[in-house]
Design a protein around this motif. Structure first.
Motif, PDB file in Angstrom:
ATOM      1  N   ASP A 194      -7.017  -0.314  -1.703  1.00  0.00           N
ATOM      2  CA  ASP A 194      -7.391  -1.399  -2.616  1.00  0.00           C
ATOM      3  C   ASP A 194      -6.513  -1.311  -3.858  1.00  0.00           C
ATOM      4  N   LEU A 195      -5.212  -1.539  -3.660  1.00  0.00           N
ATOM      5  CA  LEU A 195      -4.257  -1.392  -4.749  1.00  0.00           C
ATOM      6  C   LEU A 195      -4.257  -2.613  -5.662  1.00  0.00           C
ATOM      7  N   ASP A 196      -3.874  -2.389  -6.892  1.00  0.00           N
ATOM      8  CA  ASP A 196      -3.730  -3.448  -7.883  1.00  0.00           C
ATOM      9  C   ASP A 196      -2.297  -3.977  -7.781  1.00  0.00           C
ATOM     10  N   LEU A 197      -2.159  -5.213  -7.349  1.00  0.00           N
ATOM     11  CA  LEU A 197      -0.832  -5.774  -7.083  1.00  0.00           C
ATOM     12  C   LEU A 197       0.060  -5.806  -8.315  1.00  0.00           C
ATOM     13  N   GLU A 198      -0.532  -5.855  -9.499  1.00  0.00           N
ATOM     14  CA  GLU A 198       0.266  -5.946 -10.717  1.00  0.00           C
ATOM     15  C   GLU A 198       0.630  -4.598 -11.309  1.00  0.00           C
ATOM     16  N   HIS A 199       0.059  -3.529 -10.766  1.00  0.00           N
ATOM     17  CA  HIS A 199       0.313  -2.215 -11.365  1.00  0.00           C
ATOM     18  C   HIS A 199       0.721  -1.193 -10.312  1.00  0.00           C
ATOM     19  N   ASN A 200      -0.246  -0.486  -9.713  1.00  0.00           N
ATOM     20  CA  ASN A 200       0.133   0.600  -8.820  1.00  0.00           C
ATOM     21  C   ASN A 200       0.741   0.123  -7.503  1.00  0.00           C
ATOM     22  N   ALA A 201       0.483  -1.121  -7.075  1.00  0.00           N
ATOM     23  CA  ALA A 201       1.111  -1.609  -5.843  1.00  0.00           C
ATOM     24  C   ALA A 201       2.613  -1.763  -6.044  1.00  0.00           C
ATOM     25  N   ARG A 202       3.033  -2.191  -7.219  1.00  0.00           N
ATOM     26  CA  ARG A 202       4.473  -2.300  -7.497  1.00  0.00           C
ATOM     27  C   ARG A 202       5.113  -0.920  -7.504  1.00  0.00           C
TER      28      ARG A 202
END
Length: 563
Positions: free
Chosen positions: A485-493
């Motif tokens: 459940d990654l945050d696309l704007e932070h840790n997913a990048r």
């Protein structure tokens, strides 16, 4: 640079030796003709994918290229995206608008009804929605009776829906499901088992138990209606797949009951087919339809790394390796043969745990012998714990097996996914070889084939057996506990950056140093033999969904024809 994660000193010594040997022994790079991967496309196939993940969509598109097939798929804005279901009304409308001019259609019922596999696990659609879907299929067939409809529907998995999140509640539901199946298999039910089942039924919240059992009841009702459509000729073929399971569970019971009903109806064997798996079914249906078009019934030899492998039940599987492989061969319309010399291709199945690691050297020897004899070999490289240390690929490398002479390589996720993908690729490659009329046809075919094959090495081995564990560890050390459940704007990048950097390092080691990767292969074309070699490999990868479980990979194999 490293080939295996956490290499032992022997591996470090081996890699150092290979670097030196590569410099001293590799012949100068020969001049040749760079090849492109644009195969002459002749046919159009409408695809309604199980979901938007690469194995369900991108792989089908890539494998279509082998046989000159253009896959027509829905635009991403109406497809599912992780927990967001696809727009089912828009998807049905899109299919009606785009099926004209297609030779056949491959349709996921889960996508058309629920908006994808994940949405189907919650089963929020009503009986009225299911009736509307059946009406849509009738309407689609009536408007285009000349276009075969190949449909597939997935049995619910053993695991309860994510919306039931109580730890003890989920544990009780799993035990209930396993026990209900075991009782169903007993000629005379064990009183102790019946008593325990009643205790579990009392311990599980009534609404949770109702929802769990309704998943299977509603799915069974829909499957019966779909079987009716197949019997009427509205569906050219129906495949009923079984998602993640175990040796015992209610999904197994539902499959047995449906199969028994099917036998009583005396339908043709190829009209309704059961198979373990889900993600790979569209790929297999593509190969099945293309084989049927050419009247090709593949003869497949099965080989195993160990005598215990045929009977092994790997994680997330409700059947053993041999059963799954035989299912995929039947689904392709093929037959098993005992001798690789009499086969169109050999499926070599490797599945290792600590007890069978010693089999890898002899397995690599056998594969090398088959390849040297000109046999077509599709390798399925599986592991009990999904670890690089359990895999066969490093031993193929150590044994100087020319990797690009393999017909297929797969090790993605579950046994059914990997076996189905390898079998589909091998079947489509053989079909395309037979269709080739010129040397140029064969050049274009192998440009597409080798690109897909290299993609499987990079994803199925390097990412899933190596990179993913390091990425998850780094994310957790940084405080991100849920890698699904990654945050696309932070840790997913950040995860995408880590992925690309790690992949680039593996590619440098894999394609520029390892001799088996650069070994030329000889392809027999209608105009004579052609020698090809992959000289350079690049890839771009990112996570298509906000989790590390899978990647979207765009690889490019630069191929030369040697004079």
């Amino acid at each position: 640079m490293r080939f295996l994660p956490r290499p032992r000193r022997a591996w470090l010594f081996l890699l150092g030796f290979i670097v030196c040997a590569g410099v001293l022994l590799l012949p100068p790079r020969p001049s040749g003709i760079p090849l492109t991967s644009a195969f002459g496309e002749e046919r159009r196939v409408l695809l309604m994918p199980l979901d938007s993940r690469p194995p369900c969509l991108d792989f089908v598109v890539a494998l279509g290229t082998l046989g000159g097939v253009t896959i027509v798929a829905p635009p991403e804005e109406i497809l599912d995206y992780y927990s967001k279901p696809g727009d089912t009304a828009a998807l049905q409308h899109w299919a009606e608008e785009n099926i004209a001019g297609c030779d056949y259609a491959i349709l996921s019922i889960d996508q058309l009804l629920h908006g994808g596999l994940l949405a189907s696990r919650e089963a929020k659609k009503t009986p009225a929605d299911a009736e509307a879907l059946l009406a849509f299929l009738r309407r689609l067939h009536a408007a285009h009776p000349e276009t075969p409809l190949y449909a597939f529907n997935i049995l619910p998995r053993l695991t309860p829906p994510d919306s039931i999140d109580g730890a003890q509640e989920r544990k009780n539901l799993l035990r209930y499901s396993r026990l209900a199946d075991q009782i169903d298999l007993q000629t005379i039910p064990d009183p102790n088992d019946l008593a325990e089942l009643n205790d579990l039924r009392a311990a599980i919240p009534a609404e949770s138990l109702r929802r769990y059992e309704a998943l299977f009841e509603n799915n069974a009702r829909l499957n019966r209606a779909l079987i009716d459509l197949a019997a009427e000729g509205i569906l050219a073929r129906l495949v009923i797949g079984q998602d993640d399971g175990e040796r015992y569970g209610i999904p197994n019971r539902e499959r047995r009951r449906l199969f028994a009903e099917l036998c009583q109806r005396h339908l043709k064997d190829d009209m309704v087919v059961f198979t373990h798996g889900a993600d790979e079914i569209a790929q297999t249906l593509l190969a099945t339809a293309e084989a049927k078009r050419d009247g090709f019934a593949p003869r497949v030899a099965l080989r195993y790394n160990s005598p215990v492998t045929p009977g092994r039940i790997l994680p997330y599987m409700a059947a053993d390796m041999e059963t799954i492989a035989e299912e995929k061969i039947r689904l392709l319309g093929g037959t098993g043969v005992p001798d690789p010399d009499a086969a169109d291709f050999t499926l070599f199945l490797s599945a290792n745990d600590a007890a069978t690691l010693g089999s890898r050297r002899s397995a690599a020897d056998e594969i090398k012998t088959l390849v040297a004899a000109g046999r077509s070999v599709a390798v399925v490289d599986l592991a009990e714990h999904f670890l690089a240390e359990e895999s066969l690929l490093p031993f193929l490398v150590k044994n100087d097996v020319p990797l690009h002479a393999l017909t297929a390589y797969a090790g993605w996720n579950t046994a059914s996914n990997a076996i189905g993908t390898a079998a589909a690729e091998a079947c489509l490659l053989e079909i395309a070889r037979r269709r080739a009329r010129t040397a140029d046809d064969m050049r274009r075919l192998y440009a597409a084939q080798l690109n897909f094959l290299d993609g499987r090495f990079l994803e199925d081995y390097f990412y899933l057996r190596d990179i993913i564990d390091g990425m998850n560890l780094m994310l957790r050390k940084a405080g991100y506990r849920n890698v699904n459940d990654l945050d696309l704007e932070h840790n997913a990048r950040w995860a995408n950056d880590m992925l690309q950097h790690a992949l680039n390092r593996r590619i440098a080691s894999f394609s520029n140093i390892l001799l088996p990767f650069r070994a030329p292969i000889t392809v027999i074309s209608p105009d004579g033999p052609i020698r090809l070699a992959v000289r350079h490999l690049t890839a771009t990868a990112w996570h298509p969904w906000p989790r590390t479980f899978e990647i979207r990979l765009q690889s490019r194999s630069e191929i030369e024809e040697l004079k």
